[in-house]
Design a protein around this motif. Sequence first.
Motif, PDB file in Angstrom:
ATOM      1  N   SER A 143       3.980   1.955   3.341  1.00 23.67           N
ATOM      2  CA  SER A 143       5.433   1.782   3.350  1.00 23.67           C
ATOM      3  C   SER A 143       5.780   0.486   2.612  1.00 23.67           C
ATOM      4  O   SER A 143       4.903  -0.349   2.329  1.00 23.67           O
ATOM      5  CB  SER A 143       5.949   1.706   4.786  1.00 23.67           C
ATOM      6  N   GLU A 144       7.067   0.301   2.305  1.00 19.06           N
ATOM      7  CA  GLU A 144       7.488  -0.924   1.636  1.00 19.06           C
ATOM      8  C   GLU A 144       7.175  -2.143   2.503  1.00 19.06           C
ATOM      9  O   GLU A 144       6.779  -3.199   1.988  1.00 19.06           O
ATOM     10  CB  GLU A 144       8.978  -0.857   1.310  1.00 19.06           C
ATOM     11  N   GLU A 145       7.357  -2.026   3.809  1.00 19.06           N
ATOM     12  CA  GLU A 145       7.044  -3.141   4.701  1.00 19.06           C
ATOM     13  C   GLU A 145       5.556  -3.459   4.668  1.00 19.06           C
ATOM     14  O   GLU A 145       5.151  -4.637   4.667  1.00 19.06           O
ATOM     15  CB  GLU A 145       7.480  -2.804   6.122  1.00 19.06           C
ATOM     16  N   GLU A 146       4.716  -2.445   4.632  1.00 19.06           N
ATOM     17  CA  GLU A 146       3.269  -2.668   4.572  1.00 19.06           C
ATOM     18  C   GLU A 146       2.860  -3.292   3.252  1.00 19.06           C
ATOM     19  O   GLU A 146       1.975  -4.169   3.217  1.00 19.06           O
ATOM     20  CB  GLU A 146       2.543  -1.343   4.800  1.00 19.06           C
ATOM     21  N   VAL A 147       3.495  -2.891   2.160  1.00 19.35           N
ATOM     22  CA  VAL A 147       3.192  -3.511   0.863  1.00 19.35           C
ATOM     23  C   VAL A 147       3.529  -4.994   0.901  1.00 19.35           C
ATOM     24  O   VAL A 147       2.777  -5.837   0.390  1.00 19.35           O
ATOM     25  CB  VAL A 147       3.952  -2.799  -0.274  1.00 19.35           C
ATOM     26  N   ARG A 148       4.653  -5.346   1.522  1.00 22.96           N
ATOM     27  CA  ARG A 148       5.021  -6.765   1.618  1.00 22.96           C
ATOM     28  C   ARG A 148       3.987  -7.553   2.421  1.00 22.96           C
ATOM     29  O   ARG A 148       3.744  -8.725   2.146  1.00 22.96           O
ATOM     30  CB  ARG A 148       6.403  -6.909   2.254  1.00 22.96           C
TER      31      ARG A 148
END
Length: 329
Positions: A143-148
Amino acid sequence: MTGTVRLRPPDAGQALATVGLTAGRITALVDEGKANGPRYLVGSLASGFGNARSDVDVHVLVDGLEQPVGSRLHHVGDTTVDVELFPAQWPAREVARLSGVPVADLPFGRVALDPAVRGSQRRWLCRWVHAVPLDAGTGALFSEEEVRALLPAIVRQALDRALVDAAVALLADRATREGADGWTAQASGYLWNRAARGVLEVHCRAAGDVTTGEKWLPARVRRLGLPLPDPGPPADGGAGLLARLAWTPSGVLEAVRVRPAEGLRRADLAGRGFLVNRHDRLFTEWLEAEGPLARVLGEHSPGRLLDAFRRAQLDLVADPDVVRGRLQP
């Protein structure tokens, strides 16, 4: 720039059309190998690059697998399809592990305070950030949060490498000015160009583009609209280039350490002592040194040090404690 750009990946069909294939053809090929689990297109095609001669790289996440299995090479016409299997629990494990690494906010992005990603890990983590599902109904790998959560550690791995590349360029500058044998402005320019590529790599990763493969770096830089440094040795001794990392030349010389090269061993042959490097090359004379590069430079000439690095007698590494001290707010 402290934010990141989540690049919009192509869908699998669009990416594979570049090499004249379809997602159905690739999934059928993977099915022949009885690889069960979510299947992802990775590599340059998944990152929006590649051309008609590109390989197709596929990663499959398999339940119950303890270690990766790869590469399984297939050929569809003139196109090579490289299939690798990975433990299904690895993506969640890496997110959990790297989410706990403290980070610093720098002008170009977020950087992990401690090194947490090795070179081998970097390869598949970077590929997974841009992974494209091959099967309908399969979601994004991260997810975008995990990529961050992942990016700061991936950036840190590039930063450590960029500091070492900059240290070598600074040494070459000094060796050239001192007229050391074999060191010319052309050699120095080549090493400064490598250092500049390292700086750009850090900025690309911090912006969310972690595409693997150095050949794609110019295209990534253009895609992100990053300013290009001038080629060749910088007139200011590298100060402007290193400022793009919030670093200085003197700081680099303090943060990079000299140590005996990995894989060294001693050998006695016919009553004589030799040093054997990791390439199995024998030396009757060699340089021994260890410590911050700034201090070692006071003991040995830059030309002599560069020769020892080139001969794999000594290695340069970023000192994690010094780098953390510089990154900490």
